[in-house]
Scaffold this active site. Structure first.
Site, PDB file in Angstrom:
ATOM      1  N   THR A 208      35.719 -36.677 -28.362  1.00 20.74           N
ATOM      2  CA  THR A 208      34.785 -36.963 -27.263  1.00 20.74           C
ATOM      3  C   THR A 208      35.448 -37.913 -26.270  1.00 20.74           C
ATOM      4  O   THR A 208      36.681 -38.070 -26.268  1.00 20.74           O
ATOM      5  CB  THR A 208      33.445 -37.521 -27.807  1.00 20.74           C
ATOM      6  OG1 THR A 208      32.495 -37.551 -26.743  1.00 20.74           O
ATOM      7  CG2 THR A 208      33.577 -38.921 -28.397  1.00 20.74           C
ATOM      8  N   ASN A 209      34.662 -38.558 -25.421  1.00 19.64           N
ATOM      9  CA  ASN A 209      35.216 -39.487 -24.424  1.00 19.64           C
ATOM     10  C   ASN A 209      34.272 -40.679 -24.283  1.00 19.64           C
ATOM     11  O   ASN A 209      33.289 -40.798 -25.011  1.00 19.64           O
ATOM     12  CB  ASN A 209      35.405 -38.772 -23.080  1.00 19.64           C
ATOM     13  CG  ASN A 209      34.100 -38.171 -22.596  1.00 19.64           C
ATOM     14  OD1 ASN A 209      33.149 -38.880 -22.319  1.00 19.64           O
ATOM     15  ND2 ASN A 209      34.041 -36.845 -22.520  1.00 19.64           N
TER      16      ASN A 209
END
Ligand code: PMT
Length: 397
Positions: A208-209
């Protein structure tokens, strides 16, 4: 909304009267000038002294005490920009609905043309009494903003509807609905994406980020403040916003499916999510174990592009807005995305700064629109940036 406004808080006789103290505090904190009125029965539950100290003003309890030259309820009625009746009993609801003005609170209310908010709180059987329901219906027709009670633990010792919502929620709802009354997005549907998508590697890990979803949530709030129906397709479950339907998703594919479906009858799409361009080629059935050589080779494949798909499928009346998270050549890359994704507007933000972009409460953006000069919005809170973006979107068509 309440900053600089004259706000009258009318307290009536309910066990929830103590919550008016928090409401008064929150209003003062938000920059409002606050005065308080109380019915006789409200003073059985909480003293006027408490609310007088909190508001820094005398509390209105009687039409005829202590005032000589002024008609006090008329003066207070004219002074108010907004009146809150919190908590509201069946009795005060009945009086207001039927034009009865026989005490300081009801006489002041009937004499005022301020915006009016009422939050009923009572026993569930009283609340569902046909007369009370009928009176509340009259108040709605008369332009009152009714903050519905919630289901919760009542003073009678059981769970039911009739409980006063928390003061912070009453204020948030009142703020949004009072702004929305004059909104240019009434009758429009807005779909917004928020948060970073999560691409599962195995049953316990994902890629993810750093997106917190704050920018998307701020846009959702700014859109409901203009009266829109808002669907927020988000990977992050943050605060509830009155009038915003959250649809929680995880992967890019899930976000793609929901966003494209919701867009079919929408008027505006805003892609504020940080969407992963890639996902693992294969989802491991079990937790991936350490490899003998200590490393792990991952093969990634491309995800669908939500913004681009929506941009190329939009009809004439639909507006599509994207974001671009860049770390260099912000305007050039943003302009490129504006064209390639067939968007009507693209918002660039430089995510190399730690005090704007990802996760922070602030942002600084540049608005790009085809054939127009870039418009920079200097650093401010995400909600102010969101309000400016929504206002700009409204000018597009
Ligand atoms: O969530 P916060 O912590 O508040 O941070 C806000 C933010 C920095 C995430 C937000 O302001 C922002 O910039 N969002 C877009 C981030 C991004 O993915 O940018 P991008 O340049 O990679 O993508 C460009 C546009 O295409 C975006 O609208 C994105 O949602 C969309 N996109 C990208 C890839 C993909 N497969 N599908 C998409 O729809």
């Amino acid at each position: 909304m309440f900053k600089g406004k004259n706000v009258l808080v009318m307290v009536t006789g309910s066990i929830a009267a103590y919550k008016a103290t928090t409401l008064v505090r929150l209003l003062i904190k938000s920059g409002a000038q606050v005065r308080v009125g109380m019915t006789t029965s409200a003073q059985e539950f909480i003293t006027s002294k408490t609310l007088s100290i909190l508001s820094g003003q005398d509390v209105l309890t009687d039409l005829f005490i202590g005032h000589t030259s002024q008609v006090i309820h008329i003066e207070w009625a004219r002074w108010a920009d907004v009146i809150f009746v919190v908590p509201a009993t069946a009795n005060i609801i009945g009086k207001i609905a039927n034009g009865i003005a026989d005490d300081a609170v009801s006489a002041t209310i009937i004499a005022s043309s301020a915006d009016k908010v009422i939050a009923p709180a009572m026993n569930d059987v009283m609340f569902h009494n046909p007369a009370v329901e009928r009176n509340l219906e009259i108040l709605k027709q008369d332009g009152w903003l009714v903050v519905e009670p919630v289901v919760g633990y009542l003073a009678e010792g059981y769970e039911a509807s009739g409980r006063l919502p928390e003061p912070i929620d009453i204020l948030q709802q009142a703020d949004i609905r009072l702004r929305a009354k004059k909104g240019q997005l009434i009758g429009k549907k807005v779909v917004i994406t928020a948060g970073g998508t999560k691409e599962a590697l195995d049953p316990v890990r994902y890629l993810t980020n750093r997106s917190s979803g704050k920018m998307g949530y701020a846009l959702a709030r700014a859109a409901v403040e203009k009266g829109a129906e808002v669907k927020l397709v988000t990977t992050i479950d943050r605060e509830n916003i009155f009038g915003v339907e959250k649809i929680i998703v995880s992967s890019t594919q899930e976000m793609f499916d929901v966003a494209t479906h919701e867009f079919t009858d929408a008027d505006i799409f805003i892609g504020a999510a940080a969407v992963s361009d890639f996902k693992p080629a294969k989802l491991a059935e079990h937790k991936i174990k350490k490899q003998a050589d200590g490393g792990l080779q991952l093969t990634l494949v491309q995800n669908p592009d939500i913004l681009k798909t929506i941009g190329f499928s939009k009809k004439d009346h639909q507006i599509v807005v994207g974001f671009a998270a860049e770390t260099k050549e912000v305007i050039a890359y943003g302009t490129d995305k504006l064209v390639k994704k067939h968007a009507d507007m693209l918002i660039t933000n430089d995510v190399s700064n730690s005090d704007t972009g990802f996760s922070s409460d602030d942002n600084a953006v540049t608005i790009l629109v085809p054939d127009q000069l870039p418009e920079a919005l200097p650093k401010t809170t995400k909600i102010e940036i969101a309000r400016a973006i929504i206002t700009r979107i409204i000018t597009l068509k």
